[in-house]
Design a protein around this motif. Structure first.
Motif: not given
Ligand code: MP5
Length: 210
Positions: A44, A47-48, A51, A78, A81, A107, A129-130, A133, A157, A162, A196, A199
């Motif tokens: 993750d 991913f971030v 992102f 972020l 985070e 992803y 995505a948001e 989570y 989250w 959020f 998702e 993942f």
């Molecule tokens: C998010 C994340 C949310 N951290 N990981 C996945 C697999 N999906 C969605 O994005 P964020 O940027 O952490 O709010």
């Protein structure tokens, strides 16, 4: 029906599987294995990092000040985070530069490529995505204890703040109207929902390269 609701309407069944996935249930009841949580931190974090770069591209494409306010707020959030991930990795002795598995890489790469198909497609991706989570970690929060080792992530989250951000993303999608639910945006949203789930599977069971 509002544009954001139309995106979710086609995926009600799969959405239920995101919030009841074995990884989510294990985070909630404290039965998560250390290996699975460590895998999630590294995947993750990758991913971030991607992102945040995607949000930078979306900020550049945004057509008006309200959507620029929304996206720059998302980018700012972020910084703390990412620090949660760095601190957890340091405590656990994890290498955040480790090669991501094919699902995590796929992803993240898909998300980063999505703005090339237009701002509306990128916004459908952001909403999926948001909200995924937010809903998943809210489900964890409902049964987790505040002294859970995952509390910082759970709160990040699942918080009301959020939730308000996710609502503002949905309102922006609704303002965009038709193009936000055209075939390219619907296809991208559908891929987010399926990614998702893939993942969660990948961090729960492993995400090995051949
Ligand atoms: C998010 C994340 C949310 N951290 N990981 C996945 C697999 N999906 C969605 O994005 P964020 O940027 O952490 O709010």
């Amino acid at each position: 029906m509002r544009a954001s609701a139309r995106l979710f309407a086609d995926h009600a069944d799969l959405w239920g599987r995101i919030t009841t996935h074995p990884f989510v249930l294990a985070a909630a009841d404290g039965s998560m294995t250390q290996e699975a949580f460590d895998r999630w931190i590294v995947a993750d974090h990758h991913f971030v990092v991607g992102f945040r770069r995607y949000l930078g591209r979306m900020l550049e494409l945004a057509p008006d000040e309200p959507s620029r306010d929304l996206l720059s707020g998302g980018i700012t959030a972020l910084t703390p985070e990412l620090q949660l991930f760095r601190d957890a990795a340091m405590e656990r002795g994890l290498d955040l530069d480790a090669e991501p598995g094919p699902i995590a890489l796929g992803y993240t790469s898909f998300i980063q490529a999505s703005p090339a198909d237009g701002f509306e497609v990128g916004m459908a991706v952001l909403l999926g995505a948001e909200r995924a989570y937010h809903d998943a970690w809210k489900a964890v929060r409902a049964t987790a204890e505040e002294h859970s080792p995952y509390w910082g992530f759970i709160d990040n989250w699942s918080s009301a703040g959020f939730g308000a951000y996710v609502d503002a993303i949905a309102a922006t999608v609704d303002r965009l109207g038709g193009a936000a639910v055209g075939p390219p945006a619907k296809r991208a949203f559908s891929r987010v929902v399926r990614f998702e789930l893939a993942f969660w599977d990948a961090v729960h069971d492993g995400d090995p390269w051949p």
